[in-house]
Design an enzyme around this catalytic site. Structure first.
Site, PDB file in Angstrom:
ATOM      1  N   ASP A  14       1.056  -1.153   0.060  1.00  0.00           N
ATOM      2  CA  ASP A  14       0.051  -0.032  -0.059  1.00  0.00           C
ATOM      3  C   ASP A  14       0.822   1.166  -0.079  1.00  0.00           C
ATOM      4  O   ASP A  14       1.705   1.410   0.968  1.00  0.00           O
ATOM      5  CB  ASP A  14      -0.870   0.024   1.179  1.00  0.00           C
ATOM      6  CG  ASP A  14      -2.093   1.049   1.218  1.00  0.00           C
ATOM      7  OD1 ASP A  14      -2.206   1.683   0.209  1.00  0.00           O
ATOM      8  OD2 ASP A  14      -2.579   0.964   2.148  1.00  0.00           O
ATOM      9  N   ASP A 108      -2.535   2.785  -6.213  1.00  0.00           N
ATOM     10  CA  ASP A 108      -1.657   2.593  -5.037  1.00  0.00           C
ATOM     11  C   ASP A 108      -1.781   1.301  -4.310  1.00  0.00           C
ATOM     12  O   ASP A 108      -0.872   1.332  -3.274  1.00  0.00           O
ATOM     13  CB  ASP A 108      -1.921   3.763  -4.295  1.00  0.00           C
ATOM     14  CG  ASP A 108      -3.432   4.166  -3.741  1.00  0.00           C
ATOM     15  OD1 ASP A 108      -4.324   2.995  -4.015  1.00  0.00           O
ATOM     16  OD2 ASP A 108      -3.547   4.427  -2.578  1.00  0.00           O
ATOM     17  N   GLU A 109      -2.414   0.244  -4.369  1.00  0.00           N
ATOM     18  CA  GLU A 109      -2.028  -0.852  -3.677  1.00  0.00           C
ATOM     19  C   GLU A 109      -2.588  -2.097  -4.411  1.00  0.00           C
ATOM     20  O   GLU A 109      -3.188  -2.088  -5.388  1.00  0.00           O
ATOM     21  CB  GLU A 109      -3.274  -0.629  -2.572  1.00  0.00           C
ATOM     22  CG  GLU A 109      -4.712  -0.624  -2.745  1.00  0.00           C
ATOM     23  CD  GLU A 109      -5.655  -0.829  -1.508  1.00  0.00           C
ATOM     24  OE1 GLU A 109      -5.292  -1.573  -0.717  1.00  0.00           O
ATOM     25  OE2 GLU A 109      -6.634  -0.008  -1.470  1.00  0.00           O
TER      26      GLU A 109
END
Length: 367
Positions: A14, A108-109
């Protein structure tokens, strides 16, 4: 201690305050300052906040007005999604150096299954550390990671040592980790559910574990079985490299609240056109049309209709959205409208999950 499901080595990576961190990276003048991406207009909503801004209670999905009130020195910047996508691709390439089993959740993860990996490293903990270092070396951004036997625990663990940290929950630590976990930390337990659990005397994983399946089913419906399983370390969901979307949508927040359906129809026309563009780009069609209405008091309402056939054209989507708009009277003036399409033609029947409930955790894993 027994866990009756195949053990995997899963990493959840993350990025730390991704959008805001990219803005601070590209503009050194923003480093160390409270930054909010989006939310700059009177009707704006914060998309992301830097850690400096979070100290003042600024959070994503918060109105720009409230964010500014919480943090008078807050600096608003316009989102640059193409730039975020560009950096996200760089990060994705790093993941693929270790495994092809990468499931992105957003820009983003992502989840990575490194049970078997391209570098022949038996330690998922060391792989996560290497990945985070490479992300820093190649992008100048920090990432946090969680490492454990399944996606659920890895996701929870990645939040533990943020920012720029990681946490491993080894197989023999799983049960104790979950029992000691604050119920608010359970992925999938939101604010409303947490408050409901508090009223039922459920404050930790241990409290949750003491409740029977019948009790949880009775109070939480379909989610009851999920809670019953995850608190016992049972989560069968595999890392899916080609994640199939369950729905596709488009929405708009308006500069001024709308109180007339006539003006709303004009907006819905534009939203349906954007949705058609997204569907054509992905070559997707669906049967269930949902109209999303957010009122001026921020209450949310959805209205859905399932058709007998798949649709992807603007005209058919708009026709159904209009029908849903007129289905019942509006409760207030409207600040946001959205249309989404679900029950997609990409969906496949889910294979039945293994019904076993207990392989011994004595199996030695080099985490």
């Amino acid at each position: 201690m027994d866990l009756d499901f195949p053990l995997r080595k899963i990493i959840h990576v993350d990025m730390d305050a991704f959008y805001a961190s990219v803005e601070q990276l590209d503009n050194p003048e923003l480093k160390g300052k409270p930054v909010a991406v989006g939310g700059g207009s009177p009707r704006g909503v914060v998309s992301a906040a830097s850690y400096e801004a979070r100290k003042f209670g600024v959070r994503s999905a918060m109105s720009g007005y409230l964010a500014q009130r919480n943090c008078p020195d807050l600096i608003f910047v316009k989102p640059r999604f193409e730039r975020y996508k560009e950096v996200s691709k760089q990060i994705r390439r790093i993941f693929l150096e270790y495994t092809d089993l990468v499931e992105p959740l957003s820009l983003d993860e992502a989840y990575l299954d490194v049970t078997e990996n391209k570098v022949g490293n038996p330690s998922a903990t060391l792989i996560a550390k290497e990945i985070r270092q490479k992300i820093w070396d190649r992008t100048g951004l920090t990432a946090s990671a969680g490492i454990s036997i399944n996606k659920f625990i890895a996701k929870v663990a990645s939040d533990y040592n943020k920012p720029n940290g990681q946490k491993t929950v080894n197989p023999e630590e799983v049960i104790q980790f979950l029992e000691e976990l604050d119920i608010r930390k359970f992925y999938g337990v939101g604010k409303v559910t947490a408050e409901k659990m508090y009223k039922l005397g459920i404050f930790t994983g241990k409290d949750l574990k003491e409740k029977s399946l019948e009790f949880l089913d009775g109070h939480f419906g379909k989610s009851g079985k999920f809670y019953y399983n995850v608190v016992r370390g049972i989560h069968h969901s595999t890392v899916k490299p080609h994640r199939i979307p369950k729905s596709v949508g488009a929405e708009r927040t308006f500069f001024e609240n709308l109180s007339s359906e006539v003006f709303m129809l004009e907006k819905l026309d534009h939203i349906a056109q954007e949705l058609e563009r997204r569907l054509q780009k992905s070559k997707i069609a669906g049967k269930t049309v949902t109209l999303k209405i957010k009122y001026s008091d921020f209450t949310l309402q959805t209205r859905s209709k399932t058709l007998l056939y798949y649709v992807a054209s603007k005209d058919l989507i708009l026709e159904t959205a209009k029908e849903l708009l007129y289905q019942s009277a509006l409760e207030n003036s409207v600040r946001l409208l959205g249309i989404s399409l679900a029950n997609l033609n990409t969906e496949k029947k889910k294979k039945e999950e293994p019904k076993k409930e207990t392989v011994s955790v004595q199996l030695k894993f080099d985490f």
